[in-house]
Design a protein around this motif. Structure first.
Motif, PDB file in Angstrom:
ATOM      1  N   UNK A 111       0.819  -1.209   0.000  1.00  0.00           N
ATOM      2  CA  UNK A 111       0.000   0.000   0.000  1.00  0.00           C
ATOM      3  C   UNK A 111       0.853   1.260   0.000  1.00  0.00           C
ATOM      4  N   UNK A 112       2.031   1.173   0.635  1.00  0.00           N
ATOM      5  CA  UNK A 112       2.922   2.319   0.676  1.00  0.00           C
ATOM      6  C   UNK A 112       3.534   2.600  -0.699  1.00  0.00           C
ATOM      7  N   UNK A 113       3.747   1.532  -1.477  1.00  0.00           N
ATOM      8  CA  UNK A 113       4.385   1.678  -2.786  1.00  0.00           C
ATOM      9  C   UNK A 113       3.365   1.983  -3.878  1.00  0.00           C
ATOM     10  N   UNK A 120      -6.345   0.950  -6.784  1.00  0.00           N
ATOM     11  CA  UNK A 120      -7.464   0.760  -5.858  1.00  0.00           C
ATOM     12  C   UNK A 120      -7.203  -0.478  -5.010  1.00  0.00           C
ATOM     13  N   UNK A 121      -7.735  -0.472  -3.791  1.00  0.00           N
ATOM     14  CA  UNK A 121      -7.591  -1.616  -2.896  1.00  0.00           C
ATOM     15  C   UNK A 121      -8.967  -2.186  -2.577  1.00  0.00           C
ATOM     16  N   UNK A 170     -10.229   4.906  -1.607  1.00  0.00           N
ATOM     17  CA  UNK A 170     -10.996   4.165  -0.607  1.00  0.00           C
ATOM     18  C   UNK A 170     -10.613   2.692  -0.606  1.00  0.00           C
ATOM     19  N   UNK A 171     -10.783   2.057   0.538  1.00  0.00           N
ATOM     20  CA  UNK A 171     -10.576   0.611   0.665  1.00  0.00           C
ATOM     21  C   UNK A 171     -11.948  -0.051   0.677  1.00  0.00           C
ATOM     22  N   UNK A 172     -12.169  -0.929  -0.291  1.00  0.00           N
ATOM     23  CA  UNK A 172     -13.459  -1.603  -0.397  1.00  0.00           C
ATOM     24  C   UNK A 172     -13.432  -2.971   0.251  1.00  0.00           C
ATOM     25  N   UNK A 173     -14.591  -3.394   0.767  1.00  0.00           N
ATOM     26  CA  UNK A 173     -14.722  -4.701   1.411  1.00  0.00           C
ATOM     27  C   UNK A 173     -15.875  -5.478   0.791  1.00  0.00           C
ATOM     28  N   UNK A 174     -15.667  -6.771   0.606  1.00  0.00           N
ATOM     29  CA  UNK A 174     -16.725  -7.657   0.122  1.00  0.00           C
ATOM     30  C   UNK A 174     -16.711  -8.922   0.965  1.00  0.00           C
ATOM     31  N   UNK A 175     -17.892  -9.358   1.409  1.00  0.00           N
ATOM     32  CA  UNK A 175     -17.996 -10.522   2.294  1.00  0.00           C
ATOM     33  C   UNK A 175     -18.865 -11.608   1.677  1.00  0.00           C
ATOM     34  N   UNK A 176     -18.397 -12.850   1.798  1.00  0.00           N
ATOM     35  CA  UNK A 176     -19.129 -14.025   1.307  1.00  0.00           C
ATOM     36  C   UNK A 176     -19.325 -14.976   2.478  1.00  0.00           C
ATOM     37  N   UNK A 177     -20.535 -15.524   2.631  1.00  0.00           N
ATOM     38  CA  UNK A 177     -20.818 -16.458   3.710  1.00  0.00           C
ATOM     39  C   UNK A 177     -21.463 -17.719   3.152  1.00  0.00           C
ATOM     40  N   UNK A 178     -20.958 -18.876   3.584  1.00  0.00           N
ATOM     41  CA  UNK A 178     -21.566 -20.119   3.140  1.00  0.00           C
ATOM     42  C   UNK A 178     -20.706 -21.331   3.442  1.00  0.00           C
ATOM     43  N   UNK A 179     -21.354 -22.479   3.539  1.00  0.00           N
ATOM     44  CA  UNK A 179     -20.632 -23.729   3.706  1.00  0.00           C
ATOM     45  C   UNK A 179     -19.811 -23.782   4.970  1.00  0.00           C
ATOM     46  N   UNK A 180     -18.639 -24.382   4.871  1.00  0.00           N
ATOM     47  CA  UNK A 180     -17.772 -24.580   6.035  1.00  0.00           C
ATOM     48  C   UNK A 180     -16.413 -23.899   5.854  1.00  0.00           C
ATOM     49  N   UNK A 181     -16.367 -22.846   5.059  1.00  0.00           N
ATOM     50  CA  UNK A 181     -15.098 -22.166   4.771  1.00  0.00           C
ATOM     51  C   UNK A 181     -14.459 -21.665   6.061  1.00  0.00           C
ATOM     52  N   UNK A 182     -13.226 -22.086   6.328  1.00  0.00           N
ATOM     53  CA  UNK A 182     -12.537 -21.668   7.554  1.00  0.00           C
ATOM     54  C   UNK A 182     -12.108 -20.215   7.475  1.00  0.00           C
ATOM     55  N   UNK A 190      -5.580  -3.047  -7.491  1.00  0.00           N
ATOM     56  CA  UNK A 190      -6.067  -3.003  -8.859  1.00  0.00           C
ATOM     57  C   UNK A 190      -5.576  -1.730  -9.534  1.00  0.00           C
ATOM     58  N   UNK A 191      -4.628  -1.904 -10.442  1.00  0.00           N
ATOM     59  CA  UNK A 191      -4.034  -0.758 -11.111  1.00  0.00           C
ATOM     60  C   UNK A 191      -4.300  -0.761 -12.603  1.00  0.00           C
ATOM     61  N   UNK A 192      -3.708   0.168 -13.322  1.00  0.00           N
ATOM     62  CA  UNK A 192      -3.895   0.235 -14.778  1.00  0.00           C
ATOM     63  C   UNK A 192      -3.215  -0.932 -15.470  1.00  0.00           C
ATOM     64  N   UNK A 193      -4.021  -1.804 -16.044  1.00  0.00           N
ATOM     65  CA  UNK A 193      -3.534  -2.936 -16.846  1.00  0.00           C
ATOM     66  C   UNK A 193      -2.827  -4.027 -16.047  1.00  0.00           C
TER      67      UNK A 193
END
Length: 236
Positions: A111-113, A120-121, A170-182, A190-193
């Motif tokens: 993130x510093x570099x 984007x993060x 901004x720092x974006x977050x996405x959450x997925x819930x299901x099954x038995x994922x530990x 995410x940068x240009x190309x």
């Protein structure tokens, strides 16, 4: 026998929980630890937000360090932890995996570099269907590492709707819930190309149990204060 050569005595606040059972199994496989709920060198709590004041009171009353692995804590919990840390060593760890602790260090460096002007993060995480909090404590922990790298950043959570415009930096977050994922975590730059993706996959709770024991070994004999898994990593 010197103290550092004696087994670390572990007291479990919630021994019958999922993590309590995993830690007991890890202790059975490692002779340098001993389960001793009545006379532990370190108390470990992976229970829940409601039980936190009780576990902290127990640690302070006994004068022993405590590892808190509970996630989804609020500002009141933060204040309670800070007060306890004035009396005993407190290690707060939303994730006790040594791999995740190293991942956070890598995220901070990246993130510093890779600055917000062109990069984007996004942090994506997946857990089992019974996990109650979102984003996960680990995702937020990784987000804090990214913020340290950039100096500051806002957050975007739970996007829904149309005409959405991503805020630069901004720092974006996405959450997925299901099954038995530990626990799966991907920190995407995410940068240009091009994209840089730093990932961690937890295949069982055993990794968290082993990390908790490493943290307990670090905590034994430590003076009062607030510690993190980064302190554990730096001591290895």
């Amino acid at each position: 026998m010197r103290t550092d050569q004696q087994p670390v005595r572990i007291a479990l606040f919630a021994p019958d929980g999922r993590m309590g059972k995993a830690i007991k199994a890890a202790i059975d496989e490692d002779s340098s630890f001993l389960l001793s709920n009545d006379n532990g060198d370190v108390l470990i709590d992976f229970s829940g937000l409601g039980a936190l004041p009780t576990s902290l009171d127990r640690a302070v009353s006994a004068g022993v360090p405590i590892l808190i692995g509970t996630t989804g804590l609020d500002e009141l919990a933060d204040e309670t932890i800070a007060r306890a840390a004035e009396s005993v060593a407190v290690l707060r760890a939303p994730n006790t995996s040594l791999g995740v602790a190293l991942l956070a260090d890598l995220v901070e460096r990246a993130a510093a570099v890779l600055g917000p002007e062109h990069w984007d993060i996004e942090i994506a995480e997946a857990h089992h269907r019974k996990k109650a909090d979102a984003p996960s404590g680990t995702a937020l922990y990784l987000g804090e590492a990214a913020k340290r790298g950039r100096g500051k950043a806002t957050e975007e959570r739970g996007r829904d709707g149309t005409d959405l415009n991503r805020e630069k930096g901004a720092i974006g977050y996405a959450s997925i819930r299901g099954g038995t994922v530990a626990g799966d975590h991907d920190v995407m730059f995410l940068g240009p190309d091009e994209r840089l993706i730093l990932s961690h996959r937890a295949e069982s709770r055993a990794i968290f149990a082993r990390g908790a024991l490493a943290a307990a070994r670090f905590l034994r004999g430590k003076p009062p204060g607030l510690y993190t898994m980064r302190d554990v990593i730096d001591s290895l």
